[in-house]
Write a protein that holds these residues in place. Structure first.
Motif, mmCIF file in Angstrom:
data_model
loop_
_atom_site.group_PDB
_atom_site.id
_atom_site.type_symbol
_atom_site.label_atom_id
_atom_site.label_comp_id
_atom_site.label_asym_id
_atom_site.label_seq_id
_atom_site.Cartn_x
_atom_site.Cartn_y
_atom_site.Cartn_z
ATOM 1 N N TYR A 151 15.144 -10.979 -0.290
ATOM 2 C CA TYR A 151 15.644 -10.838 1.078
ATOM 3 C C TYR A 151 14.648 -10.030 1.890
ATOM 4 O O TYR A 151 14.085 -9.052 1.404
ATOM 5 C CB TYR A 151 17.005 -10.153 1.080
ATOM 6 C CG TYR A 151 17.995 -10.885 0.215
ATOM 7 C CD1 TYR A 151 18.591 -12.062 0.669
ATOM 8 C CD2 TYR A 151 18.311 -10.438 -1.055
ATOM 9 C CE1 TYR A 151 19.478 -12.762 -0.135
ATOM 10 C CE2 TYR A 151 19.208 -11.130 -1.862
ATOM 11 C CZ TYR A 151 19.784 -12.294 -1.396
ATOM 12 O OH TYR A 151 20.657 -12.987 -2.183
ATOM 13 N N TYR A 176 26.748 -9.229 2.410
ATOM 14 C CA TYR A 176 25.655 -9.423 3.360
ATOM 15 C C TYR A 176 24.621 -10.384 2.786
ATOM 16 O O TYR A 176 24.180 -11.318 3.460
ATOM 17 C CB TYR A 176 25.015 -8.082 3.704
ATOM 18 C CG TYR A 176 23.820 -8.188 4.617
ATOM 19 C CD1 TYR A 176 23.978 -8.565 5.951
ATOM 20 C CD2 TYR A 176 22.539 -7.946 4.149
ATOM 21 C CE1 TYR A 176 22.882 -8.671 6.795
ATOM 22 C CE2 TYR A 176 21.441 -8.051 4.980
ATOM 23 C CZ TYR A 176 21.619 -8.415 6.302
ATOM 24 O OH TYR A 176 20.538 -8.534 7.143
ATOM 25 N N PHE A 177 24.236 -10.172 1.535
ATOM 26 C CA PHE A 177 23.245 -11.049 0.921
ATOM 27 C C PHE A 177 23.788 -12.462 0.713
ATOM 28 O O PHE A 177 23.049 -13.435 0.850
ATOM 29 C CB PHE A 177 22.717 -10.453 -0.376
ATOM 30 C CG PHE A 177 21.802 -9.275 -0.162
ATOM 31 C CD1 PHE A 177 20.964 -9.192 0.945
ATOM 32 C CD2 PHE A 177 21.772 -8.233 -1.081
ATOM 33 C CE1 PHE A 177 20.117 -8.113 1.139
ATOM 34 C CE2 PHE A 177 20.915 -7.151 -0.892
ATOM 35 C CZ PHE A 177 20.088 -7.091 0.218
ATOM 36 N N ALA A 205 10.188 -9.913 -2.051
ATOM 37 C CA ALA A 205 11.579 -9.739 -2.467
ATOM 38 C C ALA A 205 12.406 -10.954 -2.047
ATOM 39 O O ALA A 205 11.989 -11.749 -1.205
ATOM 40 C CB ALA A 205 12.152 -8.482 -1.842
ATOM 41 N N LEU A 236 14.190 -6.187 1.662
ATOM 42 C CA LEU A 236 15.487 -5.510 1.667
ATOM 43 C C LEU A 236 15.838 -5.312 0.198
ATOM 44 O O LEU A 236 16.248 -6.251 -0.481
ATOM 45 C CB LEU A 236 16.531 -6.371 2.389
ATOM 46 C CG LEU A 236 16.223 -6.681 3.856
ATOM 47 C CD1 LEU A 236 17.252 -7.633 4.434
ATOM 48 C CD2 LEU A 236 16.149 -5.406 4.671
ATOM 49 N N VAL A 237 15.633 -4.130 -0.285
ATOM 50 C CA VAL A 237 15.767 -3.878 -1.723
ATOM 51 C C VAL A 237 17.197 -3.585 -2.145
ATOM 52 O O VAL A 237 17.504 -3.623 -3.335
ATOM 53 C CB VAL A 237 14.827 -2.736 -2.180
ATOM 54 C CG1 VAL A 237 13.378 -3.140 -1.975
ATOM 55 C CG2 VAL A 237 15.144 -1.448 -1.447
ATOM 56 N N ALA A 238 18.055 -3.297 -1.193
ATOM 57 C CA ALA A 238 19.457 -3.041 -1.512
ATOM 58 C C ALA A 238 20.298 -3.438 -0.310
ATOM 59 O O ALA A 238 19.845 -3.414 0.833
ATOM 60 C CB ALA A 238 19.680 -1.574 -1.853
ATOM 61 N N GLY A 239 21.536 -3.815 -0.590
ATOM 62 C CA GLY A 239 22.459 -4.188 0.473
ATOM 63 C C GLY A 239 23.761 -4.662 -0.137
ATOM 64 O O GLY A 239 23.852 -4.890 -1.347
ATOM 65 N N SER A 240 24.747 -4.833 0.706
ATOM 66 C CA SER A 240 26.048 -5.255 0.194
ATOM 67 C C SER A 240 25.987 -6.700 -0.292
ATOM 68 O O SER A 240 25.237 -7.530 0.243
ATOM 69 C CB SER A 240 27.118 -5.114 1.275
ATOM 70 O OG SER A 240 26.908 -6.052 2.302
ATOM 71 N N GLU A 241 26.770 -6.985 -1.299
ATOM 72 C CA GLU A 241 26.817 -8.328 -1.874
ATOM 73 C C GLU A 241 27.204 -9.357 -0.817
ATOM 74 O O GLU A 241 26.607 -10.429 -0.729
ATOM 75 C CB GLU A 241 27.808 -8.366 -3.042
ATOM 76 C CG GLU A 241 27.881 -9.699 -3.731
ATOM 77 C CD GLU A 241 28.870 -9.697 -4.896
ATOM 78 O OE1 GLU A 241 29.344 -10.794 -5.249
ATOM 79 O OE2 GLU A 241 29.157 -8.622 -5.446
#
Length: 107
Positions: free
Chosen positions: A4, A96-97, A2, A89-94
């Motif tokens: 991240y 943060y990424f 992925a 990390l398949v999901a997270g706040s914009e």
């Protein structure tokens, strides 16, 4: 892999965990890290069952920096064959990424 990643390893002491986390972040290979512990580990090592106390290191990075981070961890780790494992990390706040991208970008 992925885009991240959270990369984990463990060390025999808090001081070594903080040193490894710090050197990885200072080198720009990880945007941040947490040291968790002590944790109890139960494992097989060289054919023998063992239990011990370790300190877990969680490193946040990008796929683009993973190979360098893995190399850094292996080179600076106190153990000969430590765990170095990455989970996506398949999901997270914009935000943060974006921070991960900016912090680990090669300058």
């Amino acid at each position: 892999m992925a885009q991240y990643l959270q990369v984990s390893t463990a060390t025999p002491s808090r001081a070594e965990a903080v040193r490894l986390a710090g050197s990885s972040v200072k080198a720009g290979l990880a945007a941040g890290a947490q040291v968790v512990g002590p944790v109890t580990s139960v494992f097989w090592h060289e054919g023998q069952y063992g239990e011990g106390e370790e300190w877990q290191v969680l490193l946040k990075t990008t796929e683009a920096r993973y190979a360098e981070l893995e190399s850094h961890v292996l080179q600076h780790h106190p153990w000969k064959n430590p765990e170095v494992a990455a989970v996506p990390l398949v999901a997270g706040s914009e935000g943060y990424f974006e921070w991960l991208n900016h912090t680990t970008a090669k300058h």
